[in-house]
Design an enzyme around this catalytic site. Structure first.
Site, mmCIF file in Angstrom:
data_model
loop_
_atom_site.group_PDB
_atom_site.id
_atom_site.type_symbol
_atom_site.label_atom_id
_atom_site.label_comp_id
_atom_site.label_asym_id
_atom_site.label_seq_id
_atom_site.Cartn_x
_atom_site.Cartn_y
_atom_site.Cartn_z
ATOM 1 N N SER A 6 37.598 30.915 39.593
ATOM 2 C CA SER A 6 38.212 32.232 39.779
ATOM 3 C C SER A 6 38.787 32.207 41.179
ATOM 4 C CB SER A 6 37.146 33.328 39.675
ATOM 5 O OG SER A 6 37.575 34.477 40.383
ATOM 6 N N HIS A 31 40.716 30.588 35.741
ATOM 7 C CA HIS A 31 40.325 31.932 35.294
ATOM 8 C C HIS A 31 40.992 32.977 36.201
ATOM 9 C CE1 HIS A 31 37.501 34.952 33.652
ATOM 10 N NE2 HIS A 31 37.343 35.377 34.893
ATOM 11 N N ASP A 33 41.444 36.762 37.332
ATOM 12 C CA ASP A 33 40.781 38.066 37.308
ATOM 13 C C ASP A 33 41.779 39.177 37.619
ATOM 14 O OD1 ASP A 33 38.008 37.566 36.680
ATOM 15 O OD2 ASP A 33 37.951 36.405 38.536
ATOM 16 N N MET A 35 42.739 42.982 37.888
ATOM 17 C CA MET A 35 42.178 44.341 38.026
ATOM 18 C C MET A 35 43.311 45.280 38.426
ATOM 19 S SD MET A 35 38.655 43.485 40.067
ATOM 20 C CE MET A 35 37.864 41.870 39.859
ATOM 21 N N HIS A 68 41.536 37.330 32.426
ATOM 22 C CA HIS A 68 40.417 38.264 32.228
ATOM 23 C C HIS A 68 40.912 39.648 32.652
ATOM 24 C CE1 HIS A 68 36.133 39.525 33.783
ATOM 25 N NE2 HIS A 68 36.557 40.269 32.797
ATOM 26 N N MET A 70 40.689 43.210 33.438
ATOM 27 C CA MET A 70 39.825 44.348 33.789
ATOM 28 C C MET A 70 40.742 45.520 34.097
ATOM 29 S SD MET A 70 37.194 42.074 36.053
ATOM 30 C CE MET A 70 38.384 40.748 36.253
ATOM 31 N N MET A 139 29.637 38.803 31.061
ATOM 32 C CA MET A 139 29.637 39.064 32.502
ATOM 33 C C MET A 139 28.212 39.005 33.028
ATOM 34 S SD MET A 139 32.732 39.397 33.404
ATOM 35 C CE MET A 139 32.357 39.676 35.141
ATOM 36 N N ASP A 181 30.515 34.606 33.567
ATOM 37 C CA ASP A 181 31.350 34.931 34.726
ATOM 38 C C ASP A 181 30.588 35.806 35.703
ATOM 39 O OD1 ASP A 181 33.426 35.521 36.457
ATOM 40 O OD2 ASP A 181 34.586 36.687 35.000
HETATM 41 C C1 DX5 Z 1 34.240 39.705 38.722
HETATM 42 C C2 DX5 Z 1 35.150 38.587 38.250
HETATM 43 C C3 DX5 Z 1 34.605 37.198 38.423
HETATM 44 C C4 DX5 Z 1 34.039 36.869 39.734
HETATM 45 C C5 DX5 Z 1 33.673 35.431 39.930
HETATM 46 O O1 DX5 Z 1 34.815 40.910 38.473
HETATM 47 O O2 DX5 Z 1 35.414 38.750 36.883
HETATM 48 O O3 DX5 Z 1 35.450 36.218 37.878
HETATM 49 O O4 DX5 Z 1 34.779 37.343 40.774
HETATM 50 O O5 DX5 Z 1 33.355 35.237 41.249
HETATM 51 P P1 DX5 Z 1 31.923 34.798 41.761
HETATM 52 O O6 DX5 Z 1 31.671 33.439 41.213
HETATM 53 O O7 DX5 Z 1 32.074 34.817 43.247
HETATM 54 O O8 DX5 Z 1 30.932 35.798 41.278
HETATM 55 ZN ZN ZN Z 2 36.423 37.099 35.625
#
Ligand code: DX5
Ligand code: ZN
Length: 226
Positions: A6, A31, A33, A35, A68, A70, A139, A181
């Site tokens: 990530s 991956h 992320d 948001m 992913h 969110m 998660m 994750d």
């Molecule tokens: C959280 C994300 C993750 C996360 C992974 O909202 O979906 O992918 O940031 O990072 P670490 O490994 O630092 O928890």
């Molecule tokens: Zn994620």
């Protein structure tokens, strides 16, 4: 067990080099992320399709890229991530009204479809969707930011989903992948692998100031050997 970085903890000015380094170290899955400043509890905004397009162009077609999502309106905007070059769209079961229809549409676009559950969401609903899903993501932190502590209570849920996938495969069904994750590092990677995880997302455990991506990946790989 495969490791998928990530990029949340990267210095975005150094993103290209970090991606090159990760791929050089043997990574073949990224991956993303996403948001939107609304859906996660801390209202974080990360990045959107434009960055994913740049990443796809940089890494080429061989690397698997998942998104992913969110975000509040995944059902309306998921196709932007497919158009940006994502292979797999992972949506939250808590954020989607009609998941079966969403899976169908994602598949019609040519992409793979995944479903993600928050740490306190039960696996029941996702098990019903399993025959059509390419991936289930559990998660192990509350979504919102990188660098949080792993929530060990998700073990039972992971094992139950693993069992259901194994049964599905035994009966000739789809080999749905199981991903975890949040908070995975070298000290707990072997544990989640033993739970039956296929792919672990690793953010801060891979991209940090303590060591290079290659070194961090090596220490995770070493922990998986023992
Ligand atoms: C959280 C994300 C993750 C996360 C992974 O909202 O979906 O992918 O940031 O990072 P670490 O490994 O630092 O928890
Ligand atoms: Zn994620």
């Amino acid at each position: 067990m495969k490791v998928a970085p990530s990029i949340l903890t990267v210095d975005f000015c150094r993103l290209g080099e970090a991606l090159d380094e990760a791929i050089e170290a043997g990574i073949d899955w990224l991956h993303m992320d996403v948001m939107d400043g609304n859906w996660v509890i801390n209202r974080t905004i990360t990045f959107g399709p434009a960055l994913i397009r740049s990443i796809r162009d940089r890494v080429g077609p061989e690397i698997t890229i998942d998104s992913h999502l969110m975000i509040s309106n995944a059902e309306e905007t998921w196709d932007q991530y497919v158009n940006a070059g994502a292979d797999l769209i992972i949506c939250h079961i808590e954020a989607v009204e009609d998941f079966p229809t969403l899976i169908k549409k994602i598949h019609e676009s040519g992409a793979m479809a995944g479903c993600v559950l928050n740490p306190d969401t039960s696996e029941e609903e996702v098990i019903e969707l399993l025959p059509d899903l390419d991936l289930v993501l559990v998660m192990s932190v509350v979504p919102g930011k990188g660098g949080q502590s792993f929530i060990p209570e998700v073990e039972k849920k992971v094992r139950n989903i693993r069992k259901a996938i194994d049964l599905q495969v035994k009966n000739g069904g789809k080999t749905t992948k199981l991903m975890i994750d949040g908070g995975v590092k070298d000290h707990n990677a072997a544990m989640v692998s033993e739970w039956g995880i296929d792919i672990a997302v690793v953010g801060s455990g891979l991209i940090n100031d303590r060591a290079t991506i290659k070194e961090n990946l090596e220490s995770i790989s070493k922990s998986l050997e023992t």
